[in-house]
Scaffold this active site. Structure first.
Site, PDB file in Angstrom:
ATOM      1  N   CYS A   1       0.818  -1.211   0.000  1.00 31.52           N
ATOM      2  CA  CYS A   1       0.000   0.000   0.000  1.00 31.52           C
ATOM      3  C   CYS A   1       0.856   1.268   0.000  1.00 31.52           C
ATOM      4  CB  CYS A   1      -0.978   0.014   1.165  1.00 31.52           C
ATOM      5  SG  CYS A   1      -0.221  -0.190   2.783  1.00 31.52           S
TER       6      CYS A   1
ATOM      7  N   HIS B   1      -1.244   1.239   7.545  1.00 32.81           N
ATOM      8  CA  HIS B   1      -1.828   1.179   6.205  1.00 32.81           C
ATOM      9  C   HIS B   1      -1.796   2.560   5.549  1.00 32.81           C
ATOM     10  CE1 HIS B   1      -4.216  -0.435   2.997  1.00 32.81           C
ATOM     11  NE2 HIS B   1      -5.229   0.376   3.211  1.00 32.81           N
TER      12      HIS B   1
END
Length: 792
Positions: free
Chosen positions: A312, A746
């Site tokens: 990510c 994230h």
């Protein structure tokens, strides 16, 4: 079998276990075996091509005379009463992991005749069948790379290497000593206290009693998670370092408390498993306050990425990069990858420009921004592009980006920009698409005595700015609440003059002030708010809210140059410093020196530490000192290292950057050469040093002159093209990070896109691409990590 079907047996190559076999997606597009036509895997070179929007199979066959292919298709199985499947934790990558969800169909395809026969087929020659079987059995190249790099390197620390044990009487290993929790338990390796951990991803409860135990007993730094123990896995955590650590002689230390690690059966997920699961599943707010799920959006420029487990950080950076005009013009052609990248490019997986074209086509064409109808999810998101080939290539040889660990998205951004420039990856443009990011920073030093001024210019393509960190309170759950700041407030702090001790070329040692301004500004302005600060000498990420404002005015930060009444200070070999005292060549931070003196460090030790850490404050220097107490020269009088090397005696490099490389353990001579060859870019210099470990560090005069010439030319171009009337910017996109450390958690990207004819904020959360709402935008304030502004 059709009589017209012809096969050149001498062109068939049977792959071995060491052969690269590509069967995840096409070499020039993101077509996969899930597409209707499937993938054609060349039976000569074992690369994959497709006959989708563009017939790359035909192009490859005609260019290289490779005619025979194994066609590979995956078809979703129909299962009764099937619930939505959970995402897999990809700790162990197996080729059979999708067999429960998909059927695999194979055929042999002759491109020259445009004919296919189903496989297996007894009428095929033995060599063809052997090659086909070997291709089917082979682990794909992307999977091999994933398996090789899925390793987390955990090292010991000072605390875990010197554990003194004093067991407390009456040990019990059933539940937390401070509450009734019987899972997520951590045993203190120093005394045996059993405490529960922090709340963990996936609903694992915890009241942080193990951490509170360490706060009460600071020397009890290291604990081990009982539920994760087995003969080959052990989660050890140092609360002082706030990181996972390796503990030497762990089995022996655990026996002190009656624990035999060889007989332990693991009952809970390890930290690595939880981290991987979190990387794959941790979503930003995907619904409104009423609980309604937001609808996905589709179309050109609205394509998501599939998370590879830790990718990510890479995906979010690429979303912003390909939202910049010059990158779209450089790497996107409606007709697909250019012919010159297919012809004469037998290894496209090793060519960065080809990979950039592939990304441009995948992200901007809109072909892949369609609902994934193979899933059973109620809301159909995209399948997502899998950037496996690009990730493998861009990370090759890099100590961090080649791994499967989560990385810093801003560091990756700067690394990728430098890589594209170094390899002259321009795509369809005559110059680098990164030029739109370039600007000149002007460092202005002013002597407080004679008012003389010295100005230094530096070309860069991004900025890191400090945050105004003001703690308001700590809530009941231990979360820190900070006062809101703004981007302009950070710019003000960056722009504020700082005082330091200076050896003026005109009047000797004095106090001077230094401030930075903009000599020019770029078309796209990249900013990184410094969310990592030192708290109790431990790097910590802070969630200081930055007010969400879409406009940024940089007018007040424009450089003034030499003002009326000011005199430019002269330049000479000694910089006007008295005698040959090299100590005066380094401008030490006076406040940091005084702080180190107050801590009890000697002047020599303090100066060695400040120099080695780039004059970056007392806390950073103190940490360096703790690690270098045994250095032979630590108590010798400090002398500034000379910029040496053949042909480099007159080369000037930034002493702070040189010190930064020295603190990483690189030799001074090699560091100077790396900085010169890379125009002062520290990240690029580090890469060069890793790539050239045996270099002698000698900088030839021609190399030094060429680097200086290139910089001078760029400075002149930027100054001549700069429009001083265009100093206002509008926010284009933000990479956001949720988590306590940039190496975990994230990343997502928010980008302003044209949707249905209007400019709207779009959230790119891996393959989930949705229109952002107020709740999403609010998260930018506390999680924004990389901002890209476009000049108005």
């Amino acid at each position: 079998m059709d009589e017209e079907f012809s096969i050149k047996l001498d062109s068939i190559v049977i792959p071995t276990s060491s052969t690269k076999v590509f069967k995840d997606d096409c070499m020039f597009s993101f077509d996969t075996p899930l597409d209707p036509v499937g993938l054609d895997i060349c039976m000569t070179c074992h690369q994959a091509f497709s006959r989708g929007e563009f017939n790359y199979t035909q192009m490859h066959s005609e260019f290289y005379d490779h005619d025979l292919f194994l066609n590979y298709r995956k078809i979703r199985k129909v299962q009764k009463n099937e619930e939505q499947p959970h995402k897999m934790i990809k700790l162990e990558v197996k080729e059979s992991s999708e067999s429960d969800l998909f059927d695999s169909n194979y055929s042999i395809y002759d491109q020259k005749l445009n004919k296919s026969v189903d496989y297996p087929n007894k009428e095929l020659p033995t060599k063809v069948s052997q090659a086909a079987d070997a291709i089917i059995a082979a682990t794909s190249s992307a999977k091999k790379e994933e398996i090789m790099s899925w390793e987390q390197e955990i090292k010991s620390c000072n605390h875990s290497s010197a554990i003194e044990q004093k067991p407390i009487p009456g040990l019990q290993l059933k539940k937390c000593t401070s509450c009734d929790l019987a899972e997520n338990l951590w045993i203190c390796l120093h005394c045996g206290n059993l405490g529960c951990g922090r709340n963990q991803f996936g609903g694992v409860p915890g009241n942080s009693h193990a951490m509170l135990h360490q706060k009460e007993y600071p020397e009890h730094a290291v604990a081990v998670k009982l539920g994760s123990l087995s003969s080959d896995i052990a989660d050890c955590y140092c609360y002082a370092c706030d990181d996972e650590v390796k503990v030497p002689n762990l089995a022996s230390l655990l026996k002190t408390f009656g624990i035999d690690i060889t007989n332990f059966v693991r009952t809970e997920k390890s930290l690595t498993e939880l981290q991987i699961e979190q990387n794959i599943q941790w979503d930003f707010k995907m619904g409104g306050d009423g609980g309604e799920e937001l609808k996905p959006v589709f179309g050109k420029g609205l394509t998501g990425f599939k998370n590879l487990g830790n990718s990510c950080y890479l995906a979010s950076a690429l979303q912003l990069l390909f939202s910049i005009d010059s990158f779209q013009k450089a790497f996107f052609i409606p007709s697909g990858v250019p012919l010159d990248k297919i012809l004469g490019n037998l290894r496209p997986y090793e060519d960065l420009e080809t990979q950039m074209y592939k990304l441009g086509d995948g992200l901007l064409s809109g072909r892949y921004s369609v609902p994934d109808m193979t899933t059973l999810e109620t809301t159909k998101y995209q399948r997502g592009l899998k950037p496996s080939g690009f990730k493998t290539l861009i990370g090759e040889g890099h100590p961090e980006f080649s791994t499967m660990l989560q990385q810093d998205s801003f560091e990756f951004w700067t690394y990728l920009i430098d890589k594209l420039e170094k390899k002259k990856v321009y795509g369809q443009l005559e110059n680098s698409p990164t030029n739109v990011l370039k600007f000149i920073l002007e460092s202005r030093i002013k002597c407080s005595n004679c008012q003389g001024v010295r100005i230094k210019k530096e070309v860069t393509d991004n900025m890191s700015v400090p945050l105004n960190v003001k703690l308001v309170e700590t809530d009941a759950e231990g979360n820190k609440i900070y006062k809101q700041t703004s981007m302009n407030e950070s710019m003000d702090i960056w722009n504020s003059p700082e005082a330091f001790e200076y050896s003026c070329p005109k009047c000797g040692k004095q106090t001077a002030t230094r401030e930075e301004n903009f000599k020019t500004l770029p078309e796209y302005f990249v900013v990184n708010p410094q969310r990592i600060i030192l708290e109790n000498w431990v790097p910590t990420k802070v969630t200081v809210p930055i007010k969400f404002e879409e406009l940024l005015d940089l007018h007040k930060y424009q450089s003034t140059g030499i003002l009326p009444g000011e005199e430019e200070l002269p330049e000479d070999e000694t910089d006007g410093r008295e005698g040959n005292n090299q100590d005066s060549e380094v401008e030490f931070d006076i406040q940091a020196l005084n702080n180190l003196f107050e801590m009890g460090f000697t002047e020599n030790r303090a100066k060695h530490a400040l120099y080695a850490t780039g004059n970056n404050g007392a806390e950073t220097a103190m940490n360096w000192l703790f690690e270098h107490m045994e250095d032979a020269q630590i108590d010798e009088p400090f002398k500034t290292p000379e910029n040496g090397g053949s042909g480099a005696s007159s080369v000037s490099v930034d002493t702070e950057k040189l010190a930064s490389l020295a603190s990483m353990g690189f030799a001074e001579k090699n560091s100077i050469k790396a900085l010169v060859l890379n125009n002062g870019n520290v990240e690029a210099a580090v890469e060069w040093l890793f790539s050239n470990p045996d270099d002698d560090g000698i900088l030839e005069a021609a190399d030094a002159g060429l680097a200086a010439k290139d910089t001078d030319v760029l400075v002149k171009e930027l100054e001549s093209s700069f429009d001083k009337t265009k100093l206002k910017y509008e926010l284009l996109g933000v990479v956001c990070h949720k988590g306590t450390s940039v190496h975990s958690g994230h990343y997502v990207a928010f980008v302003k896109k044209i949707v249905d004819g209007e400019a709207k904020w779009v959230l790119f959360n891996d393959e989930k691409v949705i229109l952002a709402i107020a709740d999403n935008i609010k998260e930018i304030e506390t999680t924004g990590y990389l901002y890209v502004y476009k000049r108005i």
